[in-house]
Motif scaffolding. Structure first.
Motif, mmCIF file in Angstrom:
data_model
loop_
_atom_site.group_PDB
_atom_site.id
_atom_site.type_symbol
_atom_site.label_atom_id
_atom_site.label_comp_id
_atom_site.label_asym_id
_atom_site.label_seq_id
_atom_site.Cartn_x
_atom_site.Cartn_y
_atom_site.Cartn_z
ATOM 1 N N UNK A 7 0.853 -1.191 0.000
ATOM 2 C CA UNK A 7 0.000 0.000 0.000
ATOM 3 C C UNK A 7 0.885 1.235 0.000
ATOM 4 N N UNK A 8 0.453 2.242 -0.742
ATOM 5 C CA UNK A 8 1.254 3.457 -0.853
ATOM 6 C C UNK A 8 0.350 4.679 -0.854
ATOM 7 N N UNK A 9 0.888 5.765 -0.372
ATOM 8 C CA UNK A 9 0.133 7.024 -0.363
ATOM 9 C C UNK A 9 0.138 7.632 -1.765
ATOM 10 N N UNK A 10 -0.983 8.199 -2.125
ATOM 11 C CA UNK A 10 -1.059 8.992 -3.361
ATOM 12 C C UNK A 10 -0.711 10.425 -2.967
ATOM 13 N N UNK A 11 0.443 10.887 -3.409
ATOM 14 C CA UNK A 11 0.920 12.214 -3.011
ATOM 15 C C UNK A 11 1.171 13.063 -4.254
ATOM 16 N N UNK A 12 0.432 14.181 -4.324
ATOM 17 C CA UNK A 12 0.569 15.087 -5.467
ATOM 18 C C UNK A 12 0.489 14.332 -6.791
ATOM 19 N N UNK A 13 -0.555 13.472 -6.851
ATOM 20 C CA UNK A 13 -0.875 12.702 -8.054
ATOM 21 C C UNK A 13 0.209 11.672 -8.415
ATOM 22 N N UNK A 14 1.099 11.385 -7.479
ATOM 23 C CA UNK A 14 2.170 10.411 -7.714
ATOM 24 C C UNK A 14 2.054 9.249 -6.737
ATOM 25 N N UNK A 15 2.125 8.043 -7.256
ATOM 26 C CA UNK A 15 2.105 6.855 -6.390
ATOM 27 C C UNK A 15 3.438 6.759 -5.680
ATOM 28 N N UNK A 16 3.407 6.728 -4.356
ATOM 29 C CA UNK A 16 4.639 6.660 -3.587
ATOM 30 C C UNK A 16 5.218 5.231 -3.544
ATOM 31 N N UNK A 17 4.492 4.286 -4.180
ATOM 32 C CA UNK A 17 5.010 2.925 -4.259
ATOM 33 C C UNK A 17 5.954 2.753 -5.434
ATOM 34 N N UNK A 18 5.491 3.164 -6.633
ATOM 35 C CA UNK A 18 6.328 3.038 -7.833
ATOM 36 C C UNK A 18 6.937 4.362 -8.274
ATOM 37 N N UNK A 19 6.564 5.456 -7.580
ATOM 38 C CA UNK A 19 7.088 6.794 -7.860
ATOM 39 C C UNK A 19 6.699 7.286 -9.261
ATOM 40 N N UNK A 20 5.580 6.785 -9.797
ATOM 41 C CA UNK A 20 5.120 7.206 -11.112
ATOM 42 C C UNK A 20 3.929 8.153 -10.967
ATOM 43 N N UNK A 21 3.951 9.242 -11.732
ATOM 44 C CA UNK A 21 2.806 10.152 -11.734
ATOM 45 C C UNK A 21 1.678 9.534 -12.533
ATOM 46 N N UNK A 22 0.489 9.584 -11.976
ATOM 47 C CA UNK A 22 -0.650 8.953 -12.629
ATOM 48 C C UNK A 22 -1.135 9.785 -13.818
ATOM 49 N N UNK A 23 -1.642 9.105 -14.829
ATOM 50 C CA UNK A 23 -2.207 9.788 -15.996
ATOM 51 C C UNK A 23 -3.466 10.537 -15.586
ATOM 52 N N UNK A 24 -3.796 11.556 -16.323
ATOM 53 C CA UNK A 24 -4.948 12.393 -15.979
ATOM 54 C C UNK A 24 -6.242 11.586 -15.953
ATOM 55 N N UNK A 25 -6.353 10.595 -16.864
ATOM 56 C CA UNK A 25 -7.575 9.765 -16.865
ATOM 57 C C UNK A 25 -7.683 8.971 -15.567
ATOM 58 N N UNK A 26 -6.531 8.465 -15.073
ATOM 59 C CA UNK A 26 -6.542 7.704 -13.819
ATOM 60 C C UNK A 26 -6.873 8.627 -12.654
ATOM 61 N N UNK A 27 -6.346 9.827 -12.703
ATOM 62 C CA UNK A 27 -6.634 10.803 -11.647
ATOM 63 C C UNK A 27 -8.132 11.123 -11.624
ATOM 64 N N UNK A 28 -8.711 11.288 -12.782
ATOM 65 C CA UNK A 28 -10.143 11.603 -12.856
ATOM 66 C C UNK A 28 -10.983 10.466 -12.291
ATOM 67 N N UNK A 29 -10.597 9.235 -12.582
ATOM 68 C CA UNK A 29 -11.334 8.089 -12.062
ATOM 69 C C UNK A 29 -11.239 8.038 -10.538
ATOM 70 N N UNK A 30 -10.033 8.263 -10.036
ATOM 71 C CA UNK A 30 -9.847 8.242 -8.580
ATOM 72 C C UNK A 30 -10.624 9.379 -7.932
ATOM 73 N N UNK A 31 -10.612 10.548 -8.593
ATOM 74 C CA UNK A 31 -11.312 11.719 -8.049
ATOM 75 C C UNK A 31 -12.813 11.456 -7.945
ATOM 76 N N UNK A 32 -13.332 10.699 -8.907
ATOM 77 C CA UNK A 32 -14.771 10.443 -8.919
ATOM 78 C C UNK A 32 -15.171 9.233 -8.077
ATOM 79 N N UNK A 33 -14.161 8.463 -7.621
ATOM 80 C CA UNK A 33 -14.482 7.272 -6.824
ATOM 81 C C UNK A 33 -14.964 7.670 -5.440
ATOM 82 N N UNK A 34 -15.823 6.858 -4.883
ATOM 83 C CA UNK A 34 -16.338 7.118 -3.529
ATOM 84 C C UNK A 34 -15.197 7.050 -2.522
#
Length: 247
Positions: free
Chosen positions: A198-225
């Motif tokens: 498990x990793x924290x999502x920090x400033x749109x970046x996964x702290x596990x793999x250190x990769x910034x998420x794509x905007x589509x993934x960010x939008x999905x996460x933003x809309x998730x409950x």
């Protein structure tokens, strides 16, 4: 999978404790005393081999010296007997007297040669004894260093193991407050992903793999409950949202 945001946050606490246990395990494996003991053990083995060889040489010389001294003694005794015969006057034949005198002279030369052998063997034995004494001292010195390094290593083990026990106990307490299905998923991912499940999502970046998420993934996460357990599309680890996620 769904889990309360607070439970997901506690999952990060579990992860932090697991990381600490990994760090402690690495620290235990990487103690400088390990390399020190390995080097000292090699030195000790080599020195003990040399010591055994020197002791064997000294033992061989001792037997050789004993044999050479016995040979000298036998020749000396024979020469004494011949001299006694010569002095007693029992031998009257000129030819026998000449042979006896010749034999006494030969025995004297033989005794001298054998005594030279004894001296040569004694010198080699003395050299071997000095070598044995030197190597014995060196083995003792290395063993002292091994004992010291072992004591330091064991003391470090005790300190590390104590902290591991404390962290493990704390981990058990925190993990008990996390839903079983969420914890099960986390443990499975942790095993698959090199210890990070498990990793924290920090400033749109996964702290596990250190990769910034794509905007589509960010939008999905933003809309998730808030109670939806989301995963990183890159590494598939559980992503925990916080106020710093940049959503």
């Amino acid at each position: 999978m769904n889990a309360a945001p607070a439970d997901q946050i506690r999952l990060l606490d579990v992860q932090a404790l697991d990381v600490r246990r990994q760090q402690l395990a690495h620290k235990r494996r990487s103690l400088p005393e390990h390399a020190e003991l390995e080097s000292l053990s090699k030195d000790a083995t080599q020195l003990r081999d040399l010591l055994v060889a020197a002791q064997t040489e000294e033992s061989d010389c001792a037997r050789e010296q004993t044999k050479a001294e016995q040979d000298v003694d036998q020749v000396r005794q024979r020469a004494v007997r011949d001299q006694q015969r010569l002095d007693s006057g029992a031998v009257t034949s000129p030819k026998d007297l000449e042979n006896l005198q010749r034999e006494i002279a030969s025995l004297a030369k033989r005794q001298g040669d054998l005594e030279d052998v004894v001296l040569e063997v004694m010198e080699r034995r003395e050299s071997a004894q000095e070598r044995v004494a030197e190597l014995t001292e060196r083995v003792s010195s290395v063993q002292t260093k091994i004992d010291d390094a072992t004591g330091r290593r064991d003391a470090a083990f005790e300190e590390i193991d104590g902290e591991v026990a404390s962290v493990t106990k704390e981990r058990e307490v925190v993990a008990a407050s996390v839903p079983a299905d969420l914890l099960g998923l986390y443990d499975k991912l942790r095993e698959q992903q090199g210890g990070i499940g498990a990793a924290k999502l920090y400033q749109r970046t996964c702290q596990g793999c250190r990769q910034e998420l794509a905007i589509t993934d960010i939008n999905e996460i933003r809309s998730a409950a808030p109670d939806t357990v989301v995963r990183c599309e890159n590494c598939r680890r559980i992503l925990v949202r916080t106020s710093d996620s940049g959503l």
